[in-house]
Design a protein around this motif. Structure first.
Motif, PDB file in Angstrom:
ATOM      1  N   THR A   1     -37.261  34.691 -60.119  1.00 33.11           N
ATOM      2  CA  THR A   1     -36.617  33.763 -61.050  1.00 33.11           C
ATOM      3  C   THR A   1     -36.144  34.533 -62.279  1.00 33.11           C
ATOM      4  N   ALA A   2     -35.167  33.953 -62.985  1.00 32.67           N
ATOM      5  CA  ALA A   2     -34.591  34.546 -64.200  1.00 32.67           C
ATOM      6  C   ALA A   2     -33.957  35.905 -63.919  1.00 32.67           C
ATOM      7  N   GLN A   3     -33.390  36.068 -62.713  1.00 31.61           N
ATOM      8  CA  GLN A   3     -32.786  37.333 -62.317  1.00 31.61           C
ATOM      9  C   GLN A   3     -31.294  37.142 -62.018  1.00 31.61           C
ATOM     10  N   ASP A   4     -30.578  38.263 -62.004  1.00 24.32           N
ATOM     11  CA  ASP A   4     -29.167  38.268 -61.591  1.00 24.32           C
ATOM     12  C   ASP A   4     -29.022  39.192 -60.395  1.00 24.32           C
ATOM     13  N   LEU A   5     -28.395  38.696 -59.341  1.00 24.80           N
ATOM     14  CA  LEU A   5     -28.182  39.482 -58.129  1.00 24.80           C
ATOM     15  C   LEU A   5     -26.704  39.852 -58.031  1.00 24.80           C
ATOM     16  N   LEU A   6     -26.423  41.143 -58.157  1.00 27.98           N
ATOM     17  CA  LEU A   6     -25.056  41.632 -58.017  1.00 27.98           C
ATOM     18  C   LEU A   6     -24.665  41.656 -56.547  1.00 27.98           C
ATOM     19  N   VAL A   7     -23.523  41.046 -56.248  1.00 22.67           N
ATOM     20  CA  VAL A   7     -22.976  41.068 -54.890  1.00 22.67           C
ATOM     21  C   VAL A   7     -21.593  41.677 -55.017  1.00 22.67           C
ATOM     22  N   ASP A   8     -21.560  43.010 -55.187  1.00 26.63           N
ATOM     23  CA  ASP A   8     -20.324  43.646 -55.646  1.00 26.63           C
ATOM     24  C   ASP A   8     -19.978  44.946 -54.944  1.00 26.63           C
TER      25      ASP A   8
ATOM     26  N   VAL B   1     -29.132  28.198 -58.490  1.00 20.77           N
ATOM     27  CA  VAL B   1     -28.385  29.453 -58.524  1.00 20.77           C
ATOM     28  C   VAL B   1     -27.081  29.207 -59.268  1.00 20.77           C
ATOM     29  N   ILE B   2     -26.808  30.031 -60.264  1.00 21.88           N
ATOM     30  CA  ILE B   2     -25.589  29.922 -61.063  1.00 21.88           C
ATOM     31  C   ILE B   2     -24.633  31.034 -60.657  1.00 21.88           C
TER      32      ILE B   2
ATOM     33  N   SER C   1     -16.214  35.678 -49.116  1.00 20.25           N
ATOM     34  CA  SER C   1     -17.020  34.559 -49.611  1.00 20.25           C
ATOM     35  C   SER C   1     -18.353  34.455 -48.880  1.00 20.25           C
ATOM     36  N   SER C   2     -18.355  34.827 -47.606  1.00 22.74           N
ATOM     37  CA  SER C   2     -19.591  34.765 -46.825  1.00 22.74           C
ATOM     38  C   SER C   2     -20.646  35.730 -47.364  1.00 22.74           C
ATOM     39  N   ASP C   3     -20.221  36.849 -47.958  1.00 24.24           N
ATOM     40  CA  ASP C   3     -21.176  37.787 -48.556  1.00 24.24           C
ATOM     41  C   ASP C   3     -21.956  37.113 -49.683  1.00 24.24           C
ATOM     42  N   VAL C   4     -21.243  36.357 -50.491  1.00 26.44           N
ATOM     43  CA  VAL C   4     -21.886  35.647 -51.603  1.00 26.44           C
ATOM     44  C   VAL C   4     -22.744  34.503 -51.070  1.00 26.44           C
ATOM     45  N   ALA C   5     -22.249  33.797 -50.058  1.00 31.67           N
ATOM     46  CA  ALA C   5     -22.991  32.672 -49.497  1.00 31.67           C
ATOM     47  C   ALA C   5     -24.365  33.106 -48.991  1.00 31.67           C
ATOM     48  N   GLU C   6     -24.427  34.263 -48.331  1.00 30.60           N
ATOM     49  CA  GLU C   6     -25.720  34.752 -47.829  1.00 30.60           C
ATOM     50  C   GLU C   6     -26.686  35.025 -48.982  1.00 30.60           C
ATOM     51  N   ALA C   7     -26.171  35.598 -50.080  1.00 31.62           N
ATOM     52  CA  ALA C   7     -27.026  35.880 -51.237  1.00 31.62           C
ATOM     53  C   ALA C   7     -27.525  34.590 -51.872  1.00 31.62           C
ATOM     54  N   VAL C   8     -26.640  33.620 -51.994  1.00 32.17           N
ATOM     55  CA  VAL C   8     -27.029  32.335 -52.581  1.00 32.17           C
ATOM     56  C   VAL C   8     -28.077  31.645 -51.711  1.00 32.17           C
ATOM     57  N   ALA C   9     -27.865  31.653 -50.399  1.00 36.93           N
ATOM     58  CA  ALA C   9     -28.827  31.010 -49.499  1.00 36.93           C
ATOM     59  C   ALA C   9     -30.208  31.650 -49.634  1.00 36.93           C
TER      60      ALA C   9
ATOM     61  N   VAL D   1     -26.004  34.776 -59.460  1.00 32.75           N
ATOM     62  CA  VAL D   1     -25.369  35.817 -58.653  1.00 32.75           C
ATOM     63  C   VAL D   1     -24.129  36.277 -59.415  1.00 32.75           C
ATOM     64  N   SER D   2     -23.854  37.564 -59.320  1.00 29.91           N
ATOM     65  CA  SER D   2     -22.666  38.122 -59.965  1.00 29.91           C
ATOM     66  C   SER D   2     -21.767  38.744 -58.895  1.00 29.91           C
ATOM     67  N   PRO D   3     -20.827  37.974 -58.370  1.00 28.22           N
ATOM     68  CA  PRO D   3     -19.929  38.525 -57.358  1.00 28.22           C
ATOM     69  C   PRO D   3     -18.993  39.568 -57.959  1.00 28.22           C
ATOM     70  N   GLY D   4     -18.660  40.564 -57.146  1.00 21.39           N
ATOM     71  CA  GLY D   4     -17.635  41.528 -57.514  1.00 21.39           C
ATOM     72  C   GLY D   4     -16.274  41.008 -57.118  1.00 21.39           C
ATOM     73  N   TYR D   5     -15.446  41.872 -56.562  1.00 19.03           N
ATOM     74  CA  TYR D   5     -14.115  41.460 -56.111  1.00 19.03           C
ATOM     75  C   TYR D   5     -14.252  40.761 -54.758  1.00 19.03           C
TER      76      TYR D   5
END
Length: 263
Positions: free
Chosen positions: A246-253, A147-148, A227-235, A192-196
């Motif tokens: 695979t080869a997808q982007d998940l917005l967490v924003d 995960v990038i 940060s925990s919002d992003v951590a759950e998505a990454v996990a 993953v693409s985190p927002g603010y």
């Protein structure tokens, strides 16, 4: 109808590398993975921050499941050394969160060559070579998940961050390209693409509460992310529950990129 396993992913006996794991989203992800029984390797450039992170993470796991390694993601020699340490300790990797990155908030005419090189070296070159060094370790596990950490700024132009946003667009494309390249090796690659998200980087950009409130008002969910919002998505993306992604982007924003706030 196929049954869906809704249980919380357990990472028992899995080995995961989290670069830039001393603060913010990296630290939160390392904590979550440790709580879910993973063996976790975190990196950072500063020994003091690594020691502080290890102390904070000790509440989530015993020392035997946490390994800290001082490494600069922009330094290929450091990355080679990191891979060797992991090989000696675990012999493999099951997952990688390529999280290490730097922010840069300058308009185009303000960017120096040195500043440009620093951002690209850490945010793009560092991610690419972290993954390259990890590949033999992922192969040793029979495959795995990468995960990038990208950014919402790759989806919308941000006037004060041209180089930062471009570097994140580069790793977003890298996730897609490597997703194609590595699929035959049973290695999935997503971003993953985190927002603010409230991190040191964000508060450095918007230190005043009034500014933070104004930013939150632009988010449809009407709050800043944690940060925990992003951590759950990454996990999730690291876990077998995402085995066909695979080869997808998940917005967490909070809807920042794709929706307008209600009145």
């Amino acid at each position: 109808m196929t049954e869906i396993d809704t249980a919380v992913p357990d990472f028992r006996d899995r080995v995961v590398l989290v670069t830039g794991g001393t603060t913010g989203m990296g630290l939160a992800t390392a904590r979550l993975l440790l709580e879910r029984n993973a063996h976790v390797v975190i990196t950072g450039r500063d020994e003091g921050r690594l020691a502080s992170a290890a102390e904070r993470l000790s509440r989530a796991a015993d020392d035997a499941r946490l390994l800290t390694v001082r490494a600069d993601s922009a330094d290929l020699t450091d990355l080679e050394g990191l891979a060797e340490v992991i090989r000696e300790r675990h012999g493999r990797l099951d997952g990688v969160f390529a999280n290490a990155g730097v922010g840069a908030f300058q308009r185009a005419e303000e960017v120096s060559e040195a500043a440009f090189d620093h951002v690209v070296d850490v945010n793009f070159k560092g991610v690419f070579f972290t993954i390259q060094q990890a590949l033999p370790l992922l192969d040793a596990a029979g495959g795995g998940s990468i995960v990038i950490n990208a950014s919402w700024t790759l989806h919308r132009g941000m006037a004060v961050a041209p180089v930062y946003a471009a570097s994140k667009a580069a790793v977003h494309n890298l996730a897609r390209t490597l997703g194609a390249d590595l699929a035959g090796r049973n290695i999935r690659v997503n971003s993953v693409s985190p927002g603010y998200i409230v991190t040191d980087m964000f508060t450095g950009f918007a230190p005043e509460q009034a500014a933070q409130d104004a930013i939150a008002a632009t988010v449809p969910l009407n709050r800043l992310g944690q940060s925990s919002d992003v951590a759950e998505a990454v996990a999730f993306l690291l876990s077998p529950q995402s085995s066909y992604i695979t080869a997808q982007d998940l917005l967490v924003d909070g809807g920042l990129v794709t929706a307008l706030p209600g009145s």
